[in-house]
Structure formats: C-alpha cells, structure tokens
Design a protein around this motif. Sequence first.
Motif, PDB file in Angstrom:
ATOM      1  N   SER A 177      43.761  74.627  30.375  1.00 32.55           N
ATOM      2  CA  SER A 177      43.016  74.406  31.602  1.00 32.55           C
ATOM      3  C   SER A 177      43.926  73.972  32.746  1.00 32.55           C
ATOM      4  O   SER A 177      43.490  73.860  33.885  1.00 32.55           O
ATOM      5  N   GLY A 178      45.189  73.737  32.439  1.00 32.56           N
ATOM      6  CA  GLY A 178      46.120  73.297  33.469  1.00 32.56           C
ATOM      7  C   GLY A 178      47.557  73.567  33.080  1.00 32.56           C
ATOM      8  O   GLY A 178      48.040  74.699  33.125  1.00 32.56           O
ATOM      9  N   GLU A 179      48.264  72.504  32.638  1.00 31.76           N
ATOM     10  CA  GLU A 179      49.710  72.579  32.424  1.00 31.76           C
ATOM     11  C   GLU A 179      50.114  73.651  31.407  1.00 31.76           C
ATOM     12  O   GLU A 179      51.168  74.272  31.535  1.00 31.76           O
ATOM     13  N   ARG A 180      49.293  73.889  30.391  1.00 33.67           N
ATOM     14  CA  ARG A 180      49.695  74.833  29.353  1.00 33.67           C
ATOM     15  C   ARG A 180      49.942  76.231  29.909  1.00 33.67           C
ATOM     16  O   ARG A 180      50.727  76.996  29.349  1.00 33.67           O
ATOM     17  N   ALA A 181      49.260  76.592  30.998  1.00 36.25           N
ATOM     18  CA  ALA A 181      49.466  77.915  31.594  1.00 36.25           C
ATOM     19  C   ALA A 181      50.924  78.125  31.999  1.00 36.25           C
ATOM     20  O   ALA A 181      51.397  79.269  32.060  1.00 36.25           O
ATOM     21  N   LEU A 182      51.655  77.032  32.243  1.00 38.38           N
ATOM     22  CA  LEU A 182      53.062  77.158  32.633  1.00 38.38           C
ATOM     23  C   LEU A 182      53.905  77.790  31.531  1.00 38.38           C
ATOM     24  O   LEU A 182      54.977  78.344  31.800  1.00 38.38           O
ATOM     25  N   LEU A 183      53.435  77.711  30.284  1.00 37.78           N
ATOM     26  CA  LEU A 183      54.165  78.335  29.169  1.00 37.78           C
ATOM     27  C   LEU A 183      54.172  79.850  29.282  1.00 37.78           C
ATOM     28  O   LEU A 183      54.884  80.527  28.536  1.00 37.78           O
ATOM     29  N   ASN A 184      53.382  80.395  30.203  1.00 34.50           N
ATOM     30  CA  ASN A 184      53.286  81.845  30.360  1.00 34.50           C
ATOM     31  C   ASN A 184      54.250  82.403  31.395  1.00 34.50           C
ATOM     32  O   ASN A 184      54.036  83.510  31.906  1.00 34.50           O
ATOM     33  N   LEU A 185      55.309  81.667  31.712  1.00 41.53           N
ATOM     34  CA  LEU A 185      56.312  82.198  32.627  1.00 41.53           C
ATOM     35  C   LEU A 185      56.783  83.571  32.142  1.00 41.53           C
ATOM     36  O   LEU A 185      57.180  83.729  30.995  1.00 41.53           O
ATOM     37  N   GLY A 186      56.723  84.569  33.010  1.00 40.21           N
ATOM     38  CA  GLY A 186      57.169  85.913  32.666  1.00 40.21           C
ATOM     39  C   GLY A 186      56.144  86.750  31.944  1.00 40.21           C
ATOM     40  O   GLY A 186      56.305  87.968  31.810  1.00 40.21           O
ATOM     41  N   HIS A 187      55.044  86.119  31.490  1.00 40.47           N
ATOM     42  CA  HIS A 187      54.084  86.826  30.645  1.00 40.47           C
ATOM     43  C   HIS A 187      53.123  87.711  31.442  1.00 40.47           C
ATOM     44  O   HIS A 187      52.666  88.739  30.928  1.00 40.47           O
ATOM     45  N   THR A 188      52.787  87.328  32.683  1.00 41.85           N
ATOM     46  CA  THR A 188      51.880  88.176  33.465  1.00 41.85           C
ATOM     47  C   THR A 188      52.525  89.537  33.711  1.00 41.85           C
ATOM     48  O   THR A 188      51.902  90.584  33.505  1.00 41.85           O
ATOM     49  N   PHE A 189      53.780  89.524  34.133  1.00 41.54           N
ATOM     50  CA  PHE A 189      54.518  90.777  34.290  1.00 41.54           C
ATOM     51  C   PHE A 189      54.770  91.415  32.926  1.00 41.54           C
ATOM     52  O   PHE A 189      54.634  92.629  32.751  1.00 41.54           O
ATOM     53  N   GLY A 190      55.156  90.592  31.949  1.00 35.06           N
ATOM     54  CA  GLY A 190      55.524  91.110  30.629  1.00 35.06           C
ATOM     55  C   GLY A 190      54.388  91.804  29.917  1.00 35.06           C
ATOM     56  O   GLY A 190      54.568  92.867  29.316  1.00 35.06           O
ATOM     57  N   HIS A 191      53.190  91.226  29.968  1.00 33.88           N
ATOM     58  CA  HIS A 191      52.044  91.853  29.323  1.00 33.88           C
ATOM     59  C   HIS A 191      51.712  93.198  29.974  1.00 33.88           C
ATOM     60  O   HIS A 191      51.303  94.149  29.290  1.00 33.88           O
ATOM     61  N   ALA A 192      51.900  93.278  31.297  1.00 28.68           N
ATOM     62  CA  ALA A 192      51.672  94.547  31.986  1.00 28.68           C
ATOM     63  C   ALA A 192      52.650  95.615  31.489  1.00 28.68           C
ATOM     64  O   ALA A 192      52.274  96.777  31.278  1.00 28.68           O
ATOM     65  N   ILE A 193      53.895  95.205  31.275  1.00 32.61           N
ATOM     66  CA  ILE A 193      54.901  96.148  30.760  1.00 32.61           C
ATOM     67  C   ILE A 193      54.528  96.628  29.360  1.00 32.61           C
ATOM     68  O   ILE A 193      54.568  97.828  29.064  1.00 32.61           O
ATOM     69  N   GLU A 194      54.156  95.683  28.479  1.00 30.97           N
ATOM     70  CA  GLU A 194      53.784  96.053  27.115  1.00 30.97           C
ATOM     71  C   GLU A 194      52.605  97.019  27.100  1.00 30.97           C
ATOM     72  O   GLU A 194      52.590  98.002  26.351  1.00 30.97           O
ATOM     73  N   ASN A 195      51.612  96.734  27.924  1.00 31.77           N
ATOM     74  CA  ASN A 195      50.418  97.574  27.963  1.00 31.77           C
ATOM     75  C   ASN A 195      50.752  98.966  28.479  1.00 31.77           C
ATOM     76  O   ASN A 195      50.356  99.976  27.901  1.00 31.77           O
ATOM     77  N   ALA A 196      51.511  99.024  29.575  1.00 30.63           N
ATOM     78  CA  ALA A 196      51.821 100.315  30.195  1.00 30.63           C
ATOM     79  C   ALA A 196      52.674 101.200  29.292  1.00 30.63           C
ATOM     80  O   ALA A 196      52.470 102.417  29.223  1.00 30.63           O
ATOM     81  N   MET A 197      53.626 100.595  28.596  1.00 28.88           N
ATOM     82  CA  MET A 197      54.560 101.378  27.774  1.00 28.88           C
ATOM     83  C   MET A 197      53.999 101.692  26.395  1.00 28.88           C
ATOM     84  O   MET A 197      54.552 102.526  25.679  1.00 28.88           O
ATOM     85  N   GLY A 198      52.909 101.013  26.025  1.00 29.40           N
ATOM     86  CA  GLY A 198      52.352 101.181  24.680  1.00 29.40           C
ATOM     87  C   GLY A 198      52.830 100.054  23.796  1.00 29.40           C
ATOM     88  O   GLY A 198      54.038  99.789  23.715  1.00 29.40           O
ATOM     89  N   TYR A 199      51.880  99.358  23.157  1.00 31.28           N
ATOM     90  CA  TYR A 199      52.248  98.199  22.343  1.00 31.28           C
ATOM     91  C   TYR A 199      53.255  98.585  21.264  1.00 31.28           C
ATOM     92  O   TYR A 199      53.056  99.537  20.515  1.00 31.28           O
ATOM     93  N   GLY A 200      54.353  97.829  21.215  1.00 29.36           N
ATOM     94  CA  GLY A 200      55.383  98.078  20.224  1.00 29.36           C
ATOM     95  C   GLY A 200      56.603  98.791  20.769  1.00 29.36           C
ATOM     96  O   GLY A 200      57.674  98.746  20.161  1.00 29.36           O
ATOM     97  N   VAL A 201      56.475  99.449  21.928  1.00 30.41           N
ATOM     98  CA  VAL A 201      57.624 100.153  22.519  1.00 30.41           C
ATOM     99  C   VAL A 201      58.624  99.128  23.042  1.00 30.41           C
ATOM    100  O   VAL A 201      59.828  99.235  22.789  1.00 30.41           O
TER     101      VAL A 201
END
Length: 550
Positions: free
Chosen positions: A427-451
């Motif tokens: 609900s707050g501070e833990r979201a900071l652990l997602n540094l790089g993940h918003t961009f990263g998840h988009a990359i994983e999704n676009a390229m196909g999971y596992g690529v």
Amino acid sequence: MTISNTSPEKRTSGNIVLVGMMGAGKTTVGRMLAKQLGKTFIDSDEEIQKRTGVKISHIFDVEGEEGFRQRESCVIQDLVKLDNIVLATGGGAVLKPDNRAALQANGIVIYLKSGVHDLWQRTRHDHNRPLLQTANPRARLQELFEQRDPIYSAVADHVIHTGKQSVQILIARLIKKISAQDQPRQAIHTMQTLNVGLAERSYQIHIGQNLIRRIDLLLKHIPHKRVAIVSNTTVAPLYLEGLSNTLAANGIQVQSIVLPDGEQYKNSESLNTIYDALLSNRCERNTPLIALGGGVIGDLTGYAAATYLRGVPFIQIPTTLLAQVDSSVGGKTGINHPLGKNMIGAFYQPQVVIADVATLNTLSDKELRAGIAEVIKYGLIRDLPFLEWLEQNIEKLLQRDPEALQYAIVRSCQNKAEVVGADERESGERALLNLGHTFGHAIENAMGYGVWLHGEAVAAGTIMAADLSRRLGWLTQQDVERTKKLFTRSGLPVQGPRLGTEKYMQLMGLDKKVVDGKIRFILLKALGQAVITDEVAIELLGQTLESCSV
C-alpha cells in the motif's frame, strides 16, 4: 548532499548509536535499551544543553543552525570516544561527513525509521523543535525526511521500522538485530537466519550452504507426516529425489508434482496441474506444499497453496538467485495472464524460506546474472552502502564465490524483510521494490514470456527508470552512467527492445501499480533513494524510451 563511499573500520567500543528524524523515539528507545543492556544512556542534545546552560532553541535563535551544528559536532566527537554507551543523536547530526564517520567508526548505528505521518503526529504539538517553527511545519517535516532518509540509511548498520508496535517489542527486535550483527566475512558454513515480522504470519529465512539436507528445518513445518513437492523439469532431476528420500526416511509421505520449466508455463494450465494432483491424491488442508525451484515454481506453488481448500501451508526452497533474494520472500504469489504479468494472484506468506546457497552452483550463468539484477535493485532503492559493496565485489558474485553470494543474499533479504514487515500488501513503501519492473514487465509481455528472463527485463527497465529520473532532474548523468556500468559489468542488458512509446504505454497501462488510470513509476530521487510518482510528462517518457531502446 554527497555521502562518503568509505565506511571506517569499527573499534570495539560496545556502543550503540541511534539516528533518525525528530519524533522517531530515539530518546525513549535509547533509555530503555541502555537499561536492558546495562549500558550508559546519553542524549547528544541534552549534553549540548548541559554544556551551554541553555536550550537548543535558544542556540538556534542566537547562533543559527550552523552555529548549533558546530557545537553538536564537538559534542559528538567527544561522546564517541566513550565505551558501552547508547547514544541518541539529534536529527541533523548525520548531516556533517565528520559526524557520520565518527558514529560509524565507534558503534553499531541503528536508524529508527518512522513514516512522515507518524512523525507529524508525535511532533506537531512540540514547540521546542526550531526547524518546525515555520508557516507549514508539516511540509517542512516532509522536506527534512526526504533530505535525510537516504543519509540515515547510508550511515546505519541496521534499519528498524518503528511503526505502531510497542516500545517493548521494538526493543526486543533491536536487541535481536544487534546480537545478529552481520559480517561480510562471516564463516560461510554458518547458517544465518532472518525474521520477517508480520505478527501471526511471521516466518524465518534460513540462508547457508547445503541447507536442503537440513531436514530439521523442515520437519517442524510438516506435523502430519504428509507433504506435496512442486518442482520443474530442470530442478527436479537435481534435488527432488534426494529431498524426497530424506523426508521418506523420516516417515513423511511425499507427493511429487513436476511442471515444465519456464516463465511461459506460469499460467492457469500449470496451476490446474497442481490442483489435479492435490485432488487426485486427496491432499488435505494440513498438507503443506513445498516449492522447490525458482521464482516461477515459487509463485505457482504459493498461489496454489493460497487457493486450494481456501488455504494450505507452503514452504519455499528457492534454487535460483533471483528467487532467493526476491520472489521467495514477501508472500507475493500468482500466475501470468496473456494481457499482463502477475495479474492474477494473492498475498500469501510461506511458513519458512530455506535458501541453500549451494544450489546456485547448478544455476546457468544467464540465470545467475538475472538474479544479480534484483540484488543491485536493493542498493539502488534504499541501501547505498550495499550498492558500493556490489561495485567492489560484482566479479566475486559472477565467479560464484560462496562467501560473497551468501553476504549478498543475506543483505538483500534483510532489505526485503524490512520493507515487507512495514508494508505487507504494497500500500506504500513496498511498491519501491518494483524499480525497473513497470518497464520490465512490458518488455516481457511484448517479447513473449520466457524470451527475456525476468531479471534481464528488470535490468533494462532499471536503466530506463534511471534515465527518466535524470530527465526529471533527480539523478545526474554520472549517476546514470554509474548504474549502467554496474549492470554492464554484470553481463545484463542496459537497453530494451524498440517497441515504440505507444506500445510501451499500452503494456505499462496494464501494470498493477496503475491507480485512477495513471501509471505510477518507481524512480530514483538519488542513488539509494527511490520514489513513487505518477507525474511524468509523456514527452520525457518518450525521450527515455527512445534513448534506452535498440
């Protein structure tokens, strides 16, 4: 404000130094801690008042803040020469580099960390706080916290989140931290145990060599002599038979479930495979599930445990670096959906996490590097001294030096456990652990999971976050290059695929951190200090995506 990159050697003084914001409770905690440990308590502000014969506020009025800071430095330099004291420092004592060096060299430094809301509740009626005598003291407190929090974190040996717990519980946690003072050169054969403090859902993380053979760590969590182990086609041939035989030798019936290996199998089909096996073998609510594998197996098994019979116990035995330092700790479980990563899941904590460092010897170089991306993350978001340690020791990690690996895993888990303990459900501070993940998840999704491996995508996403932070005026170009250099030395990608701004925006719009239709980005105010913001101009985002894609 710059923070020294060197940590002085500590002398054996028996001293404990408390740092933190005004209102964090340093004096209250310090007095009780000193009494319990048989040490002498000293408050540096009280000592200044004794020596001058006037109140702190009067010194501020007559000499200004700089005059007070000079007096404060003289007092601190004197006090740290003493032995067996508990020293409560003023909130601004860490601002001067000489003070930081003296405190670090002469005691165990504890940062008592409180949120701004709690600090405000404790200080708003106190008119003896010179720095809060402004038109908007709440905003001033926020400003001071943002300035000082990364400095406190950098100087501290341990960070303790005060939260809503009683002082007695806080003292108990503090003493446990101090007695378990981590040493980078601790014997590698010694198992180290951390605690994730979540009241009745608290659990331990055991980290060490050959722990998969330590049946005693498991037996207490399998009271009804039956267990189901979930693994994959890569890990099962290495460890499943040995673990199953050891359990069977202790009278435990074992049901094995082996899934295909890969992020692309983190889906509802694999989840149903687990359910089918549990139902066919009539596994009951008291039958624990053991996740034996990396992050995919841990997430799948945890979600199956959270939902089968409305909840059964589960145990994490992570066998990849990424899982040991990140996904096995904190209770995030789930599966991917074709439209987004980890969009279906639950918060469900394990009974115990057993991280066997020796299992990393069978990990591919590619998977090891992917795990290092998550290790670096902790240094960037909240632990600058750890980031500096990584810059000095990254080659040791790549060479699988057991001592360096164990230290990195322990330090990473300490950071993760502290954040999860303060904010279990993000609900707050833990979201900071997602540094790089918003961009990263988009990359994983676009390229196909596992690529792209998850850690590879996070690495590229972190560089994007750093670049965007620079464009917002928070990081310098030197900071970005420093970050990029560490990822490059780790053998990780520092550029993402060229998907185009529109595609990235579409995929990031599916992120779990989206609130009221706005994408929330985890960015860096400074190295060692992350921040959440949804105030990012589309032009700057486009420039970052263009610059950091290939």
